[in-house]
Design a protein around this motif. Structure first.
Motif, PDB file in Angstrom:
ATOM      1  N   THR A 167       1.304 -26.890  38.152  1.00  0.00           N
ATOM      2  CA  THR A 167       0.473 -26.482  39.288  1.00  0.00           C
ATOM      3  C   THR A 167       0.389 -24.964  39.362  1.00  0.00           C
ATOM      4  O   THR A 167      -0.681 -24.404  39.600  1.00  0.00           O
ATOM      5  CB  THR A 167       1.052 -27.036  40.602  1.00  0.00           C
ATOM      6  OG1 THR A 167       1.173 -28.444  40.470  1.00  0.00           O
ATOM      7  CG2 THR A 167       0.161 -26.717  41.777  1.00  0.00           C
ATOM      8  N   GLU A 182      14.556  -9.532  33.767  1.00  0.00           N
ATOM      9  CA  GLU A 182      14.331  -8.201  34.335  1.00  0.00           C
ATOM     10  C   GLU A 182      15.372  -7.898  35.405  1.00  0.00           C
ATOM     11  O   GLU A 182      15.872  -6.798  35.501  1.00  0.00           O
ATOM     12  CB  GLU A 182      13.015  -7.987  35.014  1.00  0.00           C
ATOM     13  CG  GLU A 182      11.668  -8.699  34.863  1.00  0.00           C
ATOM     14  CD  GLU A 182      11.446  -9.862  33.968  1.00  0.00           C
ATOM     15  OE1 GLU A 182      12.046 -10.910  34.242  1.00  0.00           O
ATOM     16  OE2 GLU A 182      10.634  -9.768  33.050  1.00  0.00           O
ATOM     17  N   ASP A 195      -0.326 -16.612  35.845  1.00  0.00           N
ATOM     18  CA  ASP A 195      -1.044 -15.391  35.468  1.00  0.00           C
ATOM     19  C   ASP A 195      -0.645 -14.245  36.384  1.00  0.00           C
ATOM     20  O   ASP A 195      -0.468 -13.114  35.942  1.00  0.00           O
ATOM     21  CB  ASP A 195      -2.562 -15.603  35.551  1.00  0.00           C
ATOM     22  CG  ASP A 195      -3.061 -16.510  34.433  1.00  0.00           C
ATOM     23  OD1 ASP A 195      -2.319 -16.699  33.460  1.00  0.00           O
ATOM     24  OD2 ASP A 195      -4.181 -17.027  34.540  1.00  0.00           O
ATOM     25  N   ALA A 196      -0.521 -14.557  37.676  1.00  0.00           N
ATOM     26  CA  ALA A 196      -0.144 -13.510  38.631  1.00  0.00           C
ATOM     27  C   ALA A 196       1.230 -12.941  38.285  1.00  0.00           C
ATOM     28  O   ALA A 196       1.442 -11.730  38.354  1.00  0.00           O
ATOM     29  CB  ALA A 196      -0.149 -14.060  40.057  1.00  0.00           C
ATOM     30  N   LEU A 197       2.150 -13.808  37.874  1.00  0.00           N
ATOM     31  CA  LEU A 197       3.474 -13.325  37.457  1.00  0.00           C
ATOM     32  C   LEU A 197       3.365 -12.442  36.230  1.00  0.00           C
ATOM     33  O   LEU A 197       3.956 -11.358  36.159  1.00  0.00           O
ATOM     34  CB  LEU A 197       4.390 -14.515  37.135  1.00  0.00           C
ATOM     35  CG  LEU A 197       5.004 -15.271  38.299  1.00  0.00           C
ATOM     36  CD1 LEU A 197       5.675 -16.535  37.794  1.00  0.00           C
ATOM     37  CD2 LEU A 197       6.019 -14.408  39.015  1.00  0.00           C
ATOM     38  N   GLU A 198       2.587 -12.906  35.238  1.00  0.00           N
ATOM     39  CA  GLU A 198       2.433 -12.145  34.001  1.00  0.00           C
ATOM     40  C   GLU A 198       1.843 -10.767  34.285  1.00  0.00           C
ATOM     41  O   GLU A 198       2.251  -9.770  33.705  1.00  0.00           O
ATOM     42  CB  GLU A 198       1.528 -12.901  33.005  1.00  0.00           C
ATOM     43  CG  GLU A 198       2.116 -14.205  32.487  1.00  0.00           C
ATOM     44  CD  GLU A 198       3.169 -13.993  31.396  1.00  0.00           C
ATOM     45  OE1 GLU A 198       3.439 -12.836  31.037  1.00  0.00           O
ATOM     46  OE2 GLU A 198       3.725 -15.005  30.926  1.00  0.00           O
ATOM     47  N   ILE A 199       0.866 -10.753  35.200  1.00  0.00           N
ATOM     48  CA  ILE A 199       0.208  -9.500  35.530  1.00  0.00           C
ATOM     49  C   ILE A 199       1.169  -8.502  36.143  1.00  0.00           C
ATOM     50  O   ILE A 199       1.055  -7.304  35.960  1.00  0.00           O
ATOM     51  CB  ILE A 199      -0.950  -9.779  36.520  1.00  0.00           C
ATOM     52  CG1 ILE A 199      -2.126 -10.343  35.772  1.00  0.00           C
ATOM     53  CG2 ILE A 199      -1.377  -8.535  37.254  1.00  0.00           C
ATOM     54  CD1 ILE A 199      -2.596  -9.437  34.691  1.00  0.00           C
ATOM     55  N   MET A 200       2.138  -9.013  36.892  1.00  0.00           N
ATOM     56  CA  MET A 200       3.117  -8.099  37.485  1.00  0.00           C
ATOM     57  C   MET A 200       4.067  -7.559  36.429  1.00  0.00           C
ATOM     58  O   MET A 200       4.850  -6.666  36.709  1.00  0.00           O
ATOM     59  CB  MET A 200       3.944  -8.842  38.534  1.00  0.00           C
ATOM     60  CG  MET A 200       3.176  -9.206  39.766  1.00  0.00           C
ATOM     61  SD  MET A 200       4.272 -10.151  40.835  1.00  0.00           S
ATOM     62  CE  MET A 200       3.123 -10.652  42.086  1.00  0.00           C
ATOM     63  N   GLY A 201       4.009  -8.134  35.223  1.00  0.00           N
ATOM     64  CA  GLY A 201       4.937  -7.700  34.192  1.00  0.00           C
ATOM     65  C   GLY A 201       6.213  -8.525  34.174  1.00  0.00           C
ATOM     66  O   GLY A 201       7.193  -8.153  33.545  1.00  0.00           O
ATOM     67  N   VAL A 202       6.188  -9.661  34.876  1.00  0.00           N
ATOM     68  CA  VAL A 202       7.349 -10.543  34.877  1.00  0.00           C
ATOM     69  C   VAL A 202       7.248 -11.481  33.663  1.00  0.00           C
ATOM     70  O   VAL A 202       6.165 -11.902  33.300  1.00  0.00           O
ATOM     71  CB  VAL A 202       7.381 -11.398  36.164  1.00  0.00           C
ATOM     72  CG1 VAL A 202       8.524 -12.388  36.144  1.00  0.00           C
ATOM     73  CG2 VAL A 202       7.460 -10.507  37.384  1.00  0.00           C
ATOM     74  N   ASN A 203       8.381 -11.773  33.046  1.00  0.00           N
ATOM     75  CA  ASN A 203       8.410 -12.789  31.994  1.00  0.00           C
ATOM     76  C   ASN A 203       8.347 -14.147  32.687  1.00  0.00           C
ATOM     77  O   ASN A 203       9.358 -14.708  33.087  1.00  0.00           O
ATOM     78  CB  ASN A 203       9.698 -12.632  31.190  1.00  0.00           C
ATOM     79  CG  ASN A 203       9.892 -13.742  30.187  1.00  0.00           C
ATOM     80  OD1 ASN A 203       9.079 -14.665  30.076  1.00  0.00           O
ATOM     81  ND2 ASN A 203      10.976 -13.667  29.446  1.00  0.00           N
ATOM     82  N   TYR A 217      11.345 -16.494  33.940  1.00  0.00           N
ATOM     83  CA  TYR A 217      11.615 -16.554  35.375  1.00  0.00           C
ATOM     84  C   TYR A 217      11.530 -17.987  35.899  1.00  0.00           C
ATOM     85  O   TYR A 217      12.328 -18.405  36.730  1.00  0.00           O
ATOM     86  CB  TYR A 217      10.631 -15.658  36.127  1.00  0.00           C
ATOM     87  CG  TYR A 217      10.695 -15.809  37.622  1.00  0.00           C
ATOM     88  CD1 TYR A 217      11.760 -15.282  38.346  1.00  0.00           C
ATOM     89  CD2 TYR A 217       9.710 -16.506  38.313  1.00  0.00           C
ATOM     90  CE1 TYR A 217      11.839 -15.432  39.709  1.00  0.00           C
ATOM     91  CE2 TYR A 217       9.772 -16.664  39.686  1.00  0.00           C
ATOM     92  CZ  TYR A 217      10.842 -16.130  40.375  1.00  0.00           C
ATOM     93  OH  TYR A 217      10.910 -16.292  41.733  1.00  0.00           O
ATOM     94  N   THR A 237      -3.233 -22.947  39.070  1.00  0.00           N
ATOM     95  CA  THR A 237      -3.680 -22.153  40.212  1.00  0.00           C
ATOM     96  C   THR A 237      -3.472 -20.654  39.957  1.00  0.00           C
ATOM     97  O   THR A 237      -3.469 -19.858  40.885  1.00  0.00           O
ATOM     98  CB  THR A 237      -2.942 -22.548  41.504  1.00  0.00           C
ATOM     99  OG1 THR A 237      -1.539 -22.439  41.270  1.00  0.00           O
ATOM    100  CG2 THR A 237      -3.265 -23.962  41.923  1.00  0.00           C
ATOM    101  N   GLU A 238      -3.274 -20.308  38.705  1.00  0.00           N
ATOM    102  CA  GLU A 238      -3.167 -18.903  38.265  1.00  0.00           C
ATOM    103  C   GLU A 238      -1.936 -18.182  38.796  1.00  0.00           C
ATOM    104  O   GLU A 238      -1.840 -16.965  38.690  1.00  0.00           O
ATOM    105  CB  GLU A 238      -4.432 -18.113  38.649  1.00  0.00           C
ATOM    106  CG  GLU A 238      -5.678 -18.625  37.958  1.00  0.00           C
ATOM    107  CD  GLU A 238      -6.909 -17.785  38.244  1.00  0.00           C
ATOM    108  OE1 GLU A 238      -7.098 -17.429  39.416  1.00  0.00           O
ATOM    109  OE2 GLU A 238      -7.667 -17.496  37.304  1.00  0.00           O
ATOM    110  N   GLN A 239      -0.972 -18.927  39.350  1.00  0.00           N
ATOM    111  CA  GLN A 239       0.235 -18.244  39.827  1.00  0.00           C
ATOM    112  C   GLN A 239       1.036 -17.690  38.654  1.00  0.00           C
ATOM    113  O   GLN A 239       1.700 -16.656  38.772  1.00  0.00           O
ATOM    114  CB  GLN A 239       1.110 -19.202  40.639  1.00  0.00           C
ATOM    115  CG  GLN A 239       0.461 -19.627  41.938  1.00  0.00           C
ATOM    116  CD  GLN A 239       1.289 -20.653  42.687  1.00  0.00           C
ATOM    117  OE1 GLN A 239       2.464 -20.477  42.923  1.00  0.00           O
ATOM    118  NE2 GLN A 239       0.668 -21.752  43.067  1.00  0.00           N
TER     119      GLN A 239
END
Ligand SMILES: Nc1ncnc2c1ncn2[C@@H]1O[C@H](COP(=O)(O)OP(=O)(O)OP(=O)(O)O)[C@@H](O)[C@H]1O
Ligand SMILES: [Mg+2]
Lengths: 246, 250
Positions: A110, A22, A118-126, A130, A114-116
Motif C-alpha cells: 500500500t 541512517e 517514493d516519498a521516503l526515497e525522495i527524502m534520501g531515506v533507504n 527503513y 500510494t507513493e509513500q
C-alpha cells in the motif's frame, strides 16, 4: 527465466536492506513497534493453535501406539518430540507466514502504490531498509519467543487431553515428557524458527516493496507473499533438518 | 539551478518524453504546464530519479545527477523536497509525526526546536489544531497542505511540486501558490511546479514551460503566455470562456 529475475532482485533487495541505517535510534524504535505489531498481536492465535495441536497429537499418538511392548510413557515422549522438533517451529511459522506475511506485504505494498515509498526515497531515506529491516529483526526476536510459548502450551494441551480423555495416565504422560530431554532439540527448533522468521519477513517485504498498480495488485502481492514464504519455509525446513539433525 | 539535457523516456515503446532540454532557475518559480497525460509527472519523476530516463542528462548545479550512483543520489535527495500529486503522507503517522519524520531522520535539532519547526511549517500552510490527526482524518486539500509542510520542513534547496493546488478551492489554491513562490524567493531555492491551472500560471509563473504530448513546445514568462502565437499553447490557455472574454482576439 522469471524465477531467476525474482531471485536476483530479491538478493539485491536484501543487500539494500542490510545497508547501514541512517539513524540507528529510529530503527530501534521501529523494531520495538514491529515486535508489538507482528509478535504480540499473534500471541492469541499461537496460543489457541498450540493447545489444540498438543491435545490432538497426544490423542493420535495414543491411538497409534497401542502396543504391549511400548511403554505407556512413550506417548508423552513422542508428543514432546513432535511438538518441539516439528509442530511448534514449523507449523507456527507457517501460521505466522499467513498472518504476518500478508500484513507485511499489504502494508508495504500500500505504501508503494500510494507513493509513500517514493516519498521516503525522495527524502534520501533507504526506504527498503527503513521499512523491512525492523520487521525482519523484530520477527527474528519475537518468533522464537512465540515458538517457546507454543512448545509449553502444546505440551500442556497434551496434558489436558490426557486428563480429560484418560488416553494416558497423567503420571505416565509427565514421565514421558521429561524422559531423555536433550537441549539440542530446543536449539535446533529455535535455529529453524529464526531462519523461517527471516524468510517470512524478507520474502513478504519483497512482494510488498515491488507491488505495482493499485489496491487489486496489493491484494495479489499479499497472496503471493503468503504462498511463497510458506513454500520457502517448507523447503528450508527440509534443508535445515538435514543439516542440523543428521 | 537544474538543467535538463535531451531527455527521452518511453514506456512500453510509447514515447512519453521526447528530447526535452530545459533549465530551471534558482530563486524563481518554474512552472511546467500541459494537458493531462502530456508527461509532466513523468518529467518531474525523472528529475528526482524516481523514474530512470532512457537518454539524456540532468544537472543539479553542475552535478551530473544521471551519472550518480544511488549513494551520491541519496546525498542530493537530502537537499530536495517534493510534493506528490497524491500527497503521499505516511498513513500510520499523525500530521505532526509526518512533518517530524525528515527532521528526526536528518537533523540534530533538539525536541523543542523540532516542535517549533513543525508549528512554523503548519502555520505557513495555514493549518491549525491538526497536529494529532491521522492523514485519513484530513480532507484532500488539508493533505496537500500537510505534504507541503513536510516538504519544506528541512529547508530544501530544490523544491518539486506536482499539482500543488489541484482539488483546492480558489482562495486556498492561491494561498498555496503564494506560499510556494514566497518560499522560493525567501530561501533562494530552485522550485519546479507542475500545474494545469491558469490562475497559478498568472499568479506565480516566473518561468513557464509548456509540454505538449511529451515535447517541449514553448517557454516564456506569464506575461508572454497571453500573447504567444503558438497554436497549441493558445488552445490550452484559451480553453475557457473566461479567458476568451479577457482576450477577445484569441
Ligand atoms: N509507470 C508508467 N507506465 C506506463 N506508462 C506510464 C507510466 N507513467 C506514466 N505513463 C504514461 O505517461 C504519460 C504521461 O503521464 P503523466 O503522469 O506524466 O501525465 P501528466 O502530464 O502528469 O498528467 P496529469 O496532469 O493528469 O497529472 C501518460 O500517457 C501515461 O499513460
Ligand atoms: Mg501528473
Amino acid at each position: 527465466m522469471k524465477l531467476f529475475y525474482h531471485i536476483g532482485r530479491y538478493f539485491i533487495l536484501v543487500w539494500i536492506i542490510l545497508q547501514k541505517p541512517e539513524r540507528a535510534s529510529i530503527y530501534r524504535r521501529q523494531i520495538v513497534l514491529e515486535m508489538d505489531n507482528l509478535g504480540l498481536q499473534s500471541l492469541g492465535i499461537v496460543a489457541i493453535i498450540s493447545v489444540f495441536m498438543g491435545a490432538v497429537v497426544t490423542i493420535q499418538t495414543a491411538f497409534n501406539t497401542d502396543h504391549p511392548l511400548l511403554p505407556i510413557y512413550a506417548i508423552g515422549f513422542a508428543t514432546r518430540q513432535a511438538i518441539i522438533l516439528e509442530f511448534s517451529p514449523t507449523v507456527i511459522s507457517l501460521i505466522l507466514a499467513g498472518k504476518v506475511g500478508s500484513r507485511i506485504a499489504s502494508e508495504i505494498g500500500t505504501m508503494r502504490v500510494t507513493e509513500q515509498i517514493d516519498a521516503l526515497e525522495i527524502m534520501g531515506v533507504n526506504a527498503a531498509g527503513y521499512l523491512i529491516l525492523p520487521k525482519i529483526i523484530a520477527s527474528m526476536i519475537i518468533n522464537p519467543a512465540l515458538v517457546v510459548i507454543s512448545m509449553f502450551l502444546g505440551i500442556f494441551g497434551g496434558w489436558v487431553a490426557s486428563a480429560i480423555t484418560g488416553v494416558v495416565p497423567l503420571s505416565n504422560y509427565v514421565y514421558g515428557i521429561l524422559f531423555e530431554f536433550s537441549q539440542y532439540d530446543i536449539y535446533y527448533a529455535l535455529i529453524k524458527t529464526v531462519v523461517f522468521a527471516f524468510i517470512i519477513a524478507s520474502v513478504s517485504g519483497y512482494f510488498g516493496f515491488y507491488a505495482k498498480g493499485g489496491a487489486l495488485q496489493v491484494g495479489h502481492a499479499s497472496t503471493k507473499a503468503v504462498v511463497f514464504s510458506s513454500i520457502y519455509v517448507i523447503l528450508f525446513n527440509l534443508v535445515l533438518t538435514q543439516i542440523l539433525l543428521v | 539551478m537544474i538543467r535538463v539535457n535531451h531527455l527521452w523516456k518511453e514506456f512500453n515503446r510509447k514515447p512519453v518524453l521526447k528530447d526535452i532540454s530545459l533549465a530551471f532557475e534558482k530563486g524563481k518559480t518554474n512552472l511546467v504546464i500541459g494537458q493531462s497525460g502530456s508527461g509532466k509527472t513523468v518529467l518531474m519523476k525523472c528529475l528526482v530519479g524516481l523514474v530512470e530516463a532512457d537518454r539524456g542528462n540532468i544537472y543539479y548545479d553542475d552535478r551530473d545527477f544521471s551519472a550518480m550512483g544511488f549513494k551520491e543520489r541519496r546525498a542530493i535527495r537530502k537537499e530536495l523536497g517534493m510534493l506528490f500529486q497524491g500527497a503521499a503522507l505516511f498513513d500510520s503517522l499523525t500530521v505532526e509525526e509526518n512533518i517530524l519524520f525528515p527532521l528526526n531522520m536528518f537533523t540534530t535539532m533538539t525536541k523543542g526546536e523540532k516542535q517549533k519547526r513543525v508549528s512554523f511549517c503548519l502555520d505557513r500552510v495555514d493549518l491549525h489544531n491538526v497536529h494529532h490527526l491521522l492523514p485519513a482524518e484530513l480532507s484532500g486539500g488539508m493533505k496537500k497542505r500537510v505534504a507541503i509542510a513536510r516538504a519544506i520542513a528541512i529547508k530544501p534547496k530544490y523544491l518539486f511540486c506536482d499539482e500543488p493546488n489541484s482539488g483546492l478551492d480558489p482562495p486556498t489554491a492561491i494561498l498555496i501558490d503564494k506560499l510556494i513562490s514566497e518560499i522560493t524567493a525567501e530561501f533562494n531555492i530552485t522550485t519546479v511546479v507542475n500545474t494545469h491551472d491558469l490562475n497559478s500560471v498568472m499568479e506565480i509563473g516566473d518561468c513557464v514551460a509548456f509540454i505538449y504530448k511529451g515535447e517541449l513546445w514553448w517557454t516564456g514568462t506569464r506575461h508572454e503566455i497571453l500573447h504567444s502565437s503558438n497554436k497549441e499553447l493558445n488552445h490550452f490557455v484559451y480553453a475557457t470562456e473566461l479567458m476568451r472574454t479577457l482576450n477577445p482576439g484569441k
